[in-house]
Enzyme design. Sequence first.
Site, PDB file in Angstrom:
ATOM      1  N   GLY A 111       0.827  -1.207   0.000  1.00 39.70           N
ATOM      2  CA  GLY A 111       0.000   0.000   0.000  1.00 39.70           C
ATOM      3  C   GLY A 111       0.860   1.255   0.000  1.00 39.70           C
ATOM      4  O   GLY A 111       1.852   1.326   0.716  1.00 39.70           O
ATOM      5  N   ARG A 163       1.512  -5.023  -5.858  1.00 42.55           N
ATOM      6  CA  ARG A 163       1.534  -6.281  -5.114  1.00 42.55           C
ATOM      7  C   ARG A 163       2.006  -7.334  -6.099  1.00 42.55           C
ATOM      8  O   ARG A 163       1.627  -7.304  -7.273  1.00 42.55           O
ATOM      9  CB  ARG A 163       0.152  -6.566  -4.539  1.00 42.55           C
ATOM     10  CG  ARG A 163      -0.241  -5.454  -3.549  1.00 42.55           C
ATOM     11  CD  ARG A 163      -1.322  -5.825  -2.587  1.00 42.55           C
ATOM     12  NE  ARG A 163      -1.217  -5.019  -1.374  1.00 42.55           N
ATOM     13  CZ  ARG A 163      -1.828  -3.825  -1.192  1.00 42.55           C
ATOM     14  NH1 ARG A 163      -2.582  -3.311  -2.126  1.00 42.55           N
ATOM     15  NH2 ARG A 163      -1.663  -3.173  -0.054  1.00 42.55           N
ATOM     16  N   ASP A 213       3.783  -4.344   6.498  1.00 41.67           N
ATOM     17  CA  ASP A 213       3.940  -5.677   7.044  1.00 41.67           C
ATOM     18  C   ASP A 213       4.247  -6.755   5.988  1.00 41.67           C
ATOM     19  O   ASP A 213       5.211  -7.517   6.119  1.00 41.67           O
ATOM     20  CB  ASP A 213       2.564  -5.930   7.695  1.00 41.67           C
ATOM     21  CG  ASP A 213       2.506  -7.132   8.519  1.00 41.67           C
ATOM     22  OD1 ASP A 213       3.181  -7.153   9.534  1.00 41.67           O
ATOM     23  OD2 ASP A 213       1.792  -8.064   8.105  1.00 41.67           O
ATOM     24  N   THR A 225       3.660   2.847   5.800  1.00 43.94           N
ATOM     25  CA  THR A 225       2.235   2.482   5.798  1.00 43.94           C
ATOM     26  C   THR A 225       1.453   3.509   6.607  1.00 43.94           C
ATOM     27  O   THR A 225       1.943   3.977   7.636  1.00 43.94           O
ATOM     28  CB  THR A 225       2.004   1.069   6.402  1.00 43.94           C
ATOM     29  OG1 THR A 225       0.612   0.927   6.717  1.00 43.94           O
ATOM     30  CG2 THR A 225       2.781   0.837   7.682  1.00 43.94           C
ATOM     31  N   ASP A 283      -1.081   2.825   8.233  1.00 46.24           N
ATOM     32  CA  ASP A 283      -1.774   2.128   9.330  1.00 46.24           C
ATOM     33  C   ASP A 283      -1.056   2.185  10.679  1.00 46.24           C
ATOM     34  O   ASP A 283      -1.662   1.897  11.713  1.00 46.24           O
ATOM     35  CB  ASP A 283      -1.982   0.645   8.968  1.00 46.24           C
ATOM     36  CG  ASP A 283      -2.771   0.465   7.688  1.00 46.24           C
ATOM     37  OD1 ASP A 283      -3.564   1.374   7.365  1.00 46.24           O
ATOM     38  OD2 ASP A 283      -2.603  -0.558   7.010  1.00 46.24           O
ATOM     39  N   ASP A 330       0.964   0.116  11.896  1.00 47.58           N
ATOM     40  CA  ASP A 330       0.812  -1.181  12.568  1.00 47.58           C
ATOM     41  C   ASP A 330       2.103  -1.997  12.626  1.00 47.58           C
ATOM     42  O   ASP A 330       2.061  -3.213  12.776  1.00 47.58           O
ATOM     43  CB  ASP A 330      -0.313  -1.991  11.897  1.00 47.58           C
ATOM     44  CG  ASP A 330      -0.045  -2.240  10.418  1.00 47.58           C
ATOM     45  OD1 ASP A 330       0.906  -1.661   9.873  1.00 47.58           O
ATOM     46  OD2 ASP A 330      -0.794  -3.014   9.810  1.00 47.58           O
ATOM     47  N   ARG A 381      -6.488  -1.232   8.565  1.00 54.71           N
ATOM     48  CA  ARG A 381      -6.466  -2.703   8.531  1.00 54.71           C
ATOM     49  C   ARG A 381      -6.888  -3.264   9.882  1.00 54.71           C
ATOM     50  O   ARG A 381      -7.950  -2.887  10.378  1.00 54.71           O
ATOM     51  CB  ARG A 381      -5.090  -3.196   8.109  1.00 54.71           C
ATOM     52  CG  ARG A 381      -5.202  -3.762   6.722  1.00 54.71           C
ATOM     53  CD  ARG A 381      -4.100  -4.533   6.174  1.00 54.71           C
ATOM     54  NE  ARG A 381      -2.784  -4.282   6.632  1.00 54.71           N
ATOM     55  CZ  ARG A 381      -1.718  -4.662   5.969  1.00 54.71           C
ATOM     56  NH1 ARG A 381      -1.851  -5.269   4.821  1.00 54.71           N
ATOM     57  NH2 ARG A 381      -0.523  -4.429   6.435  1.00 54.71           N
TER      58      ARG A 381
HETATM   59  P1  ADP Z   1       2.044  -4.168   2.690  1.00 54.04           P
HETATM   60  O1  ADP Z   1       3.513  -4.178   2.544  1.00 54.04           O
HETATM   61  O2  ADP Z   1       1.465  -2.793   2.526  1.00 54.04           O
HETATM   62  O3  ADP Z   1       1.582  -4.876   3.943  1.00 54.04           O
HETATM   63  P2  ADP Z   1       1.158  -6.475   1.076  1.00 54.04           P
HETATM   64  O4  ADP Z   1       0.737  -7.294   2.249  1.00 54.04           O
HETATM   65  O5  ADP Z   1       0.243  -6.452  -0.086  1.00 54.04           O
HETATM   66  O6  ADP Z   1       1.410  -4.942   1.435  1.00 54.04           O
HETATM   67  O7  ADP Z   1       2.586  -7.014   0.596  1.00 54.04           O
HETATM   68  C1  ADP Z   1       3.262  -6.412  -0.481  1.00 54.04           C
HETATM   69  C2  ADP Z   1       4.048  -7.431  -1.256  1.00 54.04           C
HETATM   70  O8  ADP Z   1       5.042  -8.044  -0.401  1.00 54.04           O
HETATM   71  C3  ADP Z   1       3.247  -8.615  -1.799  1.00 54.04           C
HETATM   72  O9  ADP Z   1       2.563  -8.319  -2.983  1.00 54.04           O
HETATM   73  C4  ADP Z   1       4.343  -9.640  -2.037  1.00 54.04           C
HETATM   74  O10 ADP Z   1       5.044  -9.368  -3.230  1.00 54.04           O
HETATM   75  C5  ADP Z   1       5.277  -9.376  -0.846  1.00 54.04           C
HETATM   76  N1  ADP Z   1       4.946 -10.336   0.221  1.00 54.04           N
HETATM   77  C6  ADP Z   1       3.965 -10.248   1.149  1.00 54.04           C
HETATM   78  N2  ADP Z   1       3.926 -11.352   1.935  1.00 54.04           N
HETATM   79  C7  ADP Z   1       4.917 -12.166   1.477  1.00 54.04           C
HETATM   80  C8  ADP Z   1       5.401 -13.474   1.833  1.00 54.04           C
HETATM   81  N3  ADP Z   1       4.860 -14.177   2.841  1.00 54.04           N
HETATM   82  N4  ADP Z   1       6.437 -13.980   1.135  1.00 54.04           N
HETATM   83  C9  ADP Z   1       7.012 -13.291   0.128  1.00 54.04           C
HETATM   84  N5  ADP Z   1       6.589 -12.080  -0.265  1.00 54.04           N
HETATM   85  C10 ADP Z   1       5.574 -11.519   0.378  1.00 54.04           C
END
Ligand code: ADP
Length: 326
Positions: free
Chosen positions: A14, A75, A106, A129, A131, A133, A175
Amino acid sequence: MGAIKCIGVLTSGGDAPGMNAAIRAVTRAAIYNGLRVKGIYRGYRGLLTDEIKEFKSQNVSNIIQQGGTILKTARCQEFTTPEGRRVAYENMRKEEIDALIIIGGDGSLTGARIFAQEYDVPCIGLPGTIDNDLFGTDSTIGYDTALNTILDAVDKIRDTATSHERLFFVEVMGRDAGFLALNGAIAAGAEAAIIPEYDTKVDQLEEFIKNGFRKSKNSSIVLVAESEITGGAMHYAERVKKEFPEYDVRVTILGHLQRGGRPTAYDRILASRLGAAAIAALMDGQRNVMIGVDHDEVVYVPFSKAIKNDKPLKEDLIHVLRELSI
Ligand code: ADP
């Protein structure tokens, strides 16, 4: 792994206001310290598709005041697979990138942690972020700006809520964390906040009706954290219509406007400080940590801690909101 000569920087997940200030800080601090910098576009996807460009100081001119991220964000499902991460690693080698700086939430830091474990790649995370968090840092980049955007919106809603003597449920992002809802409610003078952290403990609607909503008040505003746990503002409005039909209830969902806008001074300073600290950390041999601030000092938080631990809300803020909304 030899000496670090070239770093790659990306924004992922995000978007958040202040990410540009962080990209600028990382780029300039790296160049200042004799390192090369490569901007990686669209988060981890750019590593897989080789959308990578060498950055000079001018590439980050005039961006500190802009919301969003000049590197774009995305993503990337493929990066969650070992095959995808292998392609990412091969592209890194090809581009001669020795270390990565990941600006994200996260999920992005979880990806960085796994990648760093699989390959001997130094990764440093910056908390990006709205959030707030991530555990181990007082604030995340973008949170303060989002909070101020919420205030602007709620101040305006208050005008119409008062004129019509209505009860408004205003849904804010966050979130599964209630920081934006709780602190937004305190700063906007709202009557209550419905937050995921409390949802299993008490019926927050009943509590609010009992304590907060008084006939003597012209209007009431309740901030609701958008979350599967709370069910969001619509859920509470429906409940009020059924259980307390005497109230004239309305819903406003603030949505994506909370992500945009010029970053506040606080977010720009935070992003600049953390970006510079990320380079200092790499040069100091730090690996696989998120840079944060704790009591106004820069701290290094291991990825595992930043991601896994639930960041606690300050209990006293919940009491402050309750006491001041009578
Ligand atoms: P944020 O970083 O805002 O929490 P996301 O949860 O969508 O956003 O995560 C962003 C990107 O980080 C994902 O699209 C993916 O490429 C990578 N990612 C998230 N979780 C994992 C994971 N368990 N293993 C590998 N890459 C991950």
